[in-house]
Design an enzyme around this catalytic site. Structure first.
Site, PDB file in Angstrom:
ATOM      1  N   SER A   1       0.752  -1.361   0.001  1.00 17.54           N
ATOM      2  CA  SER A   1      -0.098  -0.205   0.019  1.00 17.54           C
ATOM      3  C   SER A   1       0.962   1.332   0.009  1.00 17.54           C
ATOM      4  O   SER A   1       1.944   1.339   0.575  1.00 17.54           O
ATOM      5  CB  SER A   1      -1.090   0.072   1.139  1.00 17.54           C
ATOM      6  OG  SER A   1      -1.625   1.230   1.426  1.00 17.54           O
ATOM      7  N   CYS A   2       0.375   2.248  -0.775  1.00 24.75           N
ATOM      8  CA  CYS A   2       1.072   3.618  -0.702  1.00 24.75           C
ATOM      9  C   CYS A   2       0.874   4.339   0.653  1.00 24.75           C
ATOM     10  O   CYS A   2       1.459   5.131   1.087  1.00 24.75           O
ATOM     11  CB  CYS A   2       0.745   4.637  -1.784  1.00 24.75           C
ATOM     12  SG  CYS A   2      -1.312   5.026  -1.635  1.00 24.75           S
ATOM     13  N   SER A   3      -0.056   3.845   1.485  1.00 18.81           N
ATOM     14  CA  SER A   3      -0.170   4.241   2.747  1.00 18.81           C
ATOM     15  C   SER A   3       0.276   3.651   3.602  1.00 18.81           C
ATOM     16  O   SER A   3       0.277   3.981   4.994  1.00 18.81           O
ATOM     17  CB  SER A   3      -1.844   4.209   2.866  1.00 18.81           C
ATOM     18  OG  SER A   3      -2.686   4.895   2.093  1.00 18.81           O
TER      19      SER A   3
END
Length: 487
Positions: free
Chosen positions: A266-268
């Protein structure tokens, strides 16, 4: 029950799709778009019930447990990224949350009446959506975009990543099966034929009415320069601040969950944690208890050599387990401990400090800060290198600090006391809309700073009726200025 009359048959299977190696790529893509456009023009007039049924059909296509398991397993098998159990959970929860957000929402016809101002709003479809999707979420992200597009009366053509092609093809096969049960036109949901190439993707972007791009910054830049209206996302490189007031065990638990979920695809997912020196030792102990292993300088150097080749992240370390990454770096003694994530200490940021950037792996960079002011400056420096506009996490913040972070840092979201990768894209215990695409505002080179949702898939027509004239006096609007500055 036939919710939209159509003589169209199911769209071509993966094996029957035309090959984009042919010189007439643009003709092939134009034919896809033409079929999508014809289906969409009928679909957008079918009414809210039909739009809702289409969105529900696409949602159930990925949520049904046996199909979800097949998609999750296939995604990991063919991309080599993440782990199947987490993808299974992601496919379900992200789709369930999106359904919650869309439930009962009007997306066609009159959606608002403002009697005071004499304005009526009418929701209109945008047309054919080009959905550019990444290999990290080869089923969840296409499903999210397809559901949003259908809910708003659009057709959608997916351009998956080459590695994610098989997962996307299977997802669309499942969607078409649900469409057949509901009497919906399969041409509403299509994908580019195999093999995926830049020429076909560029042709799709050019011919579509809207582009929604998630994935590499190269794809986002291509979307923005396609000549078609586009929504693209910025680069991830999330940092979380742990203040002196934080509960180290609680913060470490949440950071560990976020850092390890789906092997940090995830980019998060946090790439860095900035710890106040007053809590630094206790926080490192807490992270170690959660399965983290802190590397020494020599081990860090070996890991860096394995993770970056000529300044580029190695695919051999991306989205793999911490144990596999340790083995790749020749750290067999670390691998033998079966760590959940690896930790390295850092003091700088920028290209000469590669651990300060996005790693897309369960590797966490640890910074030590002398108080909150220093922590903010460290995060500002990290985002000056990579990740501006996305979001920042904070543990142990009061309301004043949360607002300060949202005021002073170049971020579109401040995530307080939560597992960042689960919270940023919406969760059942916060109010952010469910999405797998995070707008990063102008800081991240984007034209929006919200989570990509159904509103980005709509046009709105406004009817303005005549109302009683209301002309204000000049002093009512400029009186304060006149008193302070003079006429």
């Amino acid at each position: 029950m036939n919710h939209m009359a159509s003589g169209a048959t199911l769209a071509r299977s993966h094996d029957d799709a035309p090959n984009t190696r042919e010189p007439d790529v643009e003709r092939i893509v134009a034919a896809l778009v033409a079929r999508a456009r014809a289906a969409q023009r009928r679909f957008e007039q079918a009414g809210q019930e039909t739009l809702d049924i289409a969105a529900a059909a696409a949602a159930w296509a990925i949520m049904e447990p046996q199909r979800n398991r097949r998609l999750a397993d296939l995604a990991v098998r063919d991309t080599g990224l993440g782990n199947a159990d987490d993808k299974f959970r992601k496919n379900h929860r992200k789709t369930l949350g999106l359904l919650r957000d869309l439930h009962g929402v009007a997306t066609t016809g009159v959606i608002a009446r403002d009697e005071e101002h004499g304005v009526v709003e009418i929701a209109r479809a945008v047309g054919v959506v080009a959905a550019i999707t990444p290999s990290t979420n080869p089923a969840a992200t296409p499903a999210n975009k397809i559901i949003n597009a259908l809910k708003c009366g659009n057709a959608v053509i997916v351009a998956p990543s080459p590695k994610g092609y098989s997962s996307c093809a299977l997802l669309i096969e499942f969607i078409h099966a649900e469409f057949a049960k509901a009497g919906l036109d399969p041409e509403l949901v299509q994908m580019l034929p195999h093999p995926i190439g830049k020429a076909a993707t560029a042709a799709l972007m050019k011919l579509a009415d809207l582009v929604v791009a998630t994935g590499s910054q190269a794809n986002v830049r291509m979307a923005y320069t396609s000549g078609t209206p586009a929504f693209g996302v910025g680069a991830g490189n999330v940092a979380s601040i742990v203040t002196a007031s934080a509960n180290p065990d609680d913060a470490a638990s949440k950071i560990a969950v976020s850092k390890t979920f789906d092997n940090a695809t995830s980019c998060s997912s946090e790439n860095s944690v900035v710890i106040d020196e007053a809590i630094h030792a206790r926080m490192l102990d807490a992270l170690t208890k959660q399965g983290g292993v802190l590397l020494d300088a020599a081990q860090k150097a070996r890991l860096q050599a394995a993770m970056w080749h000529d300044g580029k992240l190695s695919a051999r370390c991306t989205a793999r387990s911490a144990t596999a990454i340790a083995r790749e770096a020749g750290l067999d003694d670390i691998a033998a401990r079966e760590p959940k994530f690896l930790m390295v200490e850092e003091s700088g940021y920028g290209p000469e400090f590669p651990f300060s950037g996005e790693k897309l792996s369960p590797v966490l960079t640890v910074y030590r800060a002398r108080g909150i002011d220093a922590a903010i400056e460290i995060v500002r420096g990290i985002y000056g290198y990579m990740g501006a506009g996305h979001s920042v996490g904070v543990h142990g913040a009061d309301d004043a600090l949360a607002v300060r972070l949202g005021t002073q840092l170049p971020v579109a979201r401040v995530i307080v006391d939560q597992a960042h990768c689960l919270a940023t894209g919406g969760n059942f215990d916060n109010g952010l809309p469910f999405s797998l695409s995070m707008g990063c505002g102008t800081w991240g080179g984007n034209n929006f700073s919200s989570n990509l949702g159904y509103r980005q898939y709509l046009n709105v027509t406004r009817i303005a009726y005549r109302i009683a004239e209301r002309v204000p006096e000049v002093d009512a609007l400029l009186g304060d200025y006149f008193r302070r500055i003079g006429r």
